[in-house]
Scaffold this motif. Structure first.
Motif, PDB file in Angstrom:
ATOM      1  N   ASN A  43      96.418  29.921  10.352  1.00 48.70           N
ATOM      2  CA  ASN A  43      97.388  29.384   9.392  1.00 48.70           C
ATOM      3  C   ASN A  43      97.187  30.017   8.021  1.00 48.70           C
ATOM      4  N   LEU A  44      95.903  30.226   7.668  1.00 48.79           N
ATOM      5  CA  LEU A  44      95.622  30.860   6.392  1.00 48.79           C
ATOM      6  C   LEU A  44      96.148  32.294   6.369  1.00 48.79           C
ATOM      7  N   ALA A  45      95.946  33.017   7.487  1.00 49.46           N
ATOM      8  CA  ALA A  45      96.420  34.396   7.544  1.00 49.46           C
ATOM      9  C   ALA A  45      97.942  34.460   7.457  1.00 49.46           C
ATOM     10  N   VAL A  46      98.627  33.566   8.146  1.00 49.68           N
ATOM     11  CA  VAL A  46     100.090  33.566   8.115  1.00 49.68           C
ATOM     12  C   VAL A  46     100.585  33.275   6.695  1.00 49.68           C
ATOM     13  N   GLN A  47      99.967  32.310   6.051  1.00 53.20           N
ATOM     14  CA  GLN A  47     100.380  31.980   4.691  1.00 53.20           C
ATOM     15  C   GLN A  47     100.163  33.149   3.724  1.00 53.20           C
ATOM     16  N   LEU A  48      99.029  33.859   3.896  1.00 52.50           N
ATOM     17  CA  LEU A  48      98.765  35.006   3.031  1.00 52.50           C
ATOM     18  C   LEU A  48      99.780  36.117   3.265  1.00 52.50           C
ATOM     19  N   ILE A  49     100.106  36.383   4.532  1.00 52.95           N
ATOM     20  CA  ILE A  49     101.086  37.436   4.840  1.00 52.95           C
ATOM     21  C   ILE A  49     102.449  37.073   4.279  1.00 52.95           C
ATOM     22  N   ARG A  50     102.853  35.827   4.484  1.00 51.22           N
ATOM     23  CA  ARG A  50     104.158  35.414   3.980  1.00 51.22           C
ATOM     24  C   ARG A  50     104.193  35.494   2.443  1.00 51.22           C
ATOM     25  N   PHE A  51     103.107  35.116   1.851  1.00 50.03           N
ATOM     26  CA  PHE A  51     103.062  35.187   0.392  1.00 50.03           C
ATOM     27  C   PHE A  51     103.166  36.637  -0.080  1.00 50.03           C
ATOM     28  N   GLY A  52     102.488  37.561   0.610  1.00 52.59           N
ATOM     29  CA  GLY A  52     102.541  38.974   0.235  1.00 52.59           C
ATOM     30  C   GLY A  52     103.923  39.557   0.444  1.00 52.59           C
ATOM     31  N   PHE A  53     104.539  39.187   1.566  1.00 51.90           N
ATOM     32  CA  PHE A  53     105.890  39.704   1.833  1.00 51.90           C
ATOM     33  C   PHE A  53     106.915  39.130   0.859  1.00 51.90           C
ATOM     34  N   SER A  54     106.735  37.924   0.450  1.00 44.94           N
ATOM     35  CA  SER A  54     107.707  37.327  -0.478  1.00 44.94           C
ATOM     36  C   SER A  54     107.658  37.999  -1.850  1.00 44.94           C
ATOM     37  N   GLN A  55     106.518  38.545  -2.181  1.00 43.02           N
ATOM     38  CA  GLN A  55     106.386  39.215  -3.455  1.00 43.02           C
ATOM     39  C   GLN A  55     107.094  40.569  -3.449  1.00 43.02           C
ATOM     40  N   THR A  56     107.316  41.132  -2.285  1.00 41.29           N
ATOM     41  CA  THR A  56     107.919  42.470  -2.202  1.00 41.29           C
ATOM     42  C   THR A  56     109.125  42.474  -1.284  1.00 41.29           C
TER      43      THR A  56
END
Length: 448
Positions: A43-56
């Protein structure tokens, strides 16, 4: 089943139950811990990926920019990250987690017990060239399972050491307790033989010490009762022998003298009537009958006197009495060969010992004649010195008769009477016999 075996068996069963219960609880907790750890990581990994993708999200990504990010992200534990094309082909796999050494891997059965259904997340991404890919994040709990396995090994190892220590501690404690029990059992075996003077030592364990004190009290009372019974038996036997001696003396003094007087008068009457009248033959016949009857009565009286109390024992001693007794039995039973080995020192024994030894030999000869069907019997009397400060009279009566089984030895009243006579003198009587192998009676009497 011994007490030690029962206790060890119960400890073993309890330990197995504890191991099963502890193992079940450990596996249940490990499964929950792995599930929580893996779910948290993914869940932590998914949240980090989504957060990174939302920034770009407004621009396409260059693989040179985000693939290193994947590699860095892939260092997160318990995750396997892959890229997949719309056709299902995996076109790129990020740097794999460090694989666990095969020697450190837990067994497959343990993995199957603790591994549950774990999450898998997919996220679409677009490359710099507009290529549509799918980012797949899967759980990989092997590292966590390996840690749980190592912790379980440590737990069960400690539990096994604890069980072994418990076995050792229980057996050490039981060794001391069983030694005390062995001392008590051995003492009871000695007491069973009639040695009531046997005393148990003090024990450090209170319960055993209470048992020892109770047994010592019991043996003290039994010893006192035995001494009283022996004194009473000795007194009874002395009274019996005194009465027999008195009766024997009266038979000798009164009836014997009277029969002798009758015989003398009959002889005198027979001689005075010789050659007188026609009734001479009748008078001679009557006097002869009187003389014959007197001889028979005197023989009966002598036999009764000998059975009641041998006067020769008082007058000549034990050795002469034994020789007279064997001569008496030899005349009545010529088919039985009787042998006697007796030193002169026995004539100096106490009266009560002499009469009891005589009665025992008398009873032995009676049994041999009645039951043994023996051809030869040997009586041996000797004075021995089992120790420097002690002397004892040893009597052995052996025959080559048919003997008897061990269970019949305890049932004969004659043998029981002999044992009681010897016990009343503080001695011991041993009877050895086997069917068709004769009988050997050994009596040992302490001398002052």
């Amino acid at each position: 089943m011994s007490l030690r075996y029962q206790i060890n068996l119960r400890i073993l069963i309890s330990s197995l139950f504890i191991l099963l219960l502890g193992g079940s609880i450990t596996i249940w907790q490990a499964r929950n811990a792995i599930d929580k750890e893996v779910d948290s990581s993914i869940n932590l990994a998914v949240q980090l990926i989504r957060f990174g993708f939302s920034q770009t999200s407004q621009t396409a990504f260059n693989e040179a920019d985000w693939l290193p990010q994947f590699n860095t992200l892939n260092q997160t534990r318990h995750l396997r990250i892959q890229l997949k094309t719309p056709s299902g082909e995996i076109i790129s796999i990020a740097h794999k987690n460090q694989q666990t050494n095969n020697d450190e891997k837990p067994p497959q059965w343990f993995v199957g017990l603790v591994e549950g259904q774990h999450l898998q997340a997919e996220h679409p991404v677009t490359t710099f060239g507009g290529k549509q890919l799918t980012l797949i994040i899967q759980s990989n709990p092997l590292d966590e399972i390996t840690e749980v396995w190592e912790e379980s090994i440590g737990f069960f190892g400690s539990l096994l050491l604890l069980i072994l220590f418990t076995f050792l501690a229980v057996n050490v404690a039981f060794n001391k307790a069983l030694k005390s029990i062995a001392v008590i059992v051995n003492a009871l075996k000695v007491i069973e033989t009639g040695e009531y003077s046997q005393k148990l030592p003090d024990f450090s364990i209170q319960e055993y010490d209470n048992i020892a004190k109770a047994i010592n009290h019991m043996t003290h009372e039994l010893n006192a009762s035995q001494q009283e019974n022996r004194s009473l038996t000795q007194h009874t036997l002395e009274i019996q022998e005194d009465e027999r001696q008195r009766l024997s003396q009266e038979l000798h003094d009164e009836l014997g003298q009277s029969l002798t007087a009758i015989k003398v008068m009959a002889v005198t009457a027979g001689r005075s009537q010789t050659g007188v009248g026609g009734g001479r033959d009748e008078i001679k016949h009557a006097t002869d009958s009187i003389i014959s009857i007197c001889d028979h009565l005197m023989t009966v009286v002598r036999s009764m006197m000998h059975q009641l109390h041998p006067l020769v024992l008082t007058e000549l001693g034990l050795k002469a009495t034994m020789e007279d007794l064997l001569h008496h039995w030899s005349v009545r039973n010529p088919e039985l060969k009787l042998l006697l080995d007796c030193p002169d020192e026995v004539d100096h024994l106490e009266k009560k010992i002499s009469i009891q030894v005589f009665r025992v030999v008398q009873e032995c000869l009676t049994n041999i004649v009645r039951h043994a069907q023996a051809r030869q019997a040997t009586i041996i009397l000797e004075i021995v010195t089992p120790s420097i400060a002690a002397k004892a009279l040893r009597l052995r009566v052996m025959d080559d008769g048919q003997g008897c089984a061990a269970d019949r030895i305890k049932t004969g009243f004659g043998l029981l009477g002999m044992r009681e006579r010897i016990n009343s003198l503080g001695g011991e009587l041993t009877i050895q016999s086997q069917p068709q192998q004769g009988m050997n009676i050994i009596a040992s009497i302490p001398l002052k």
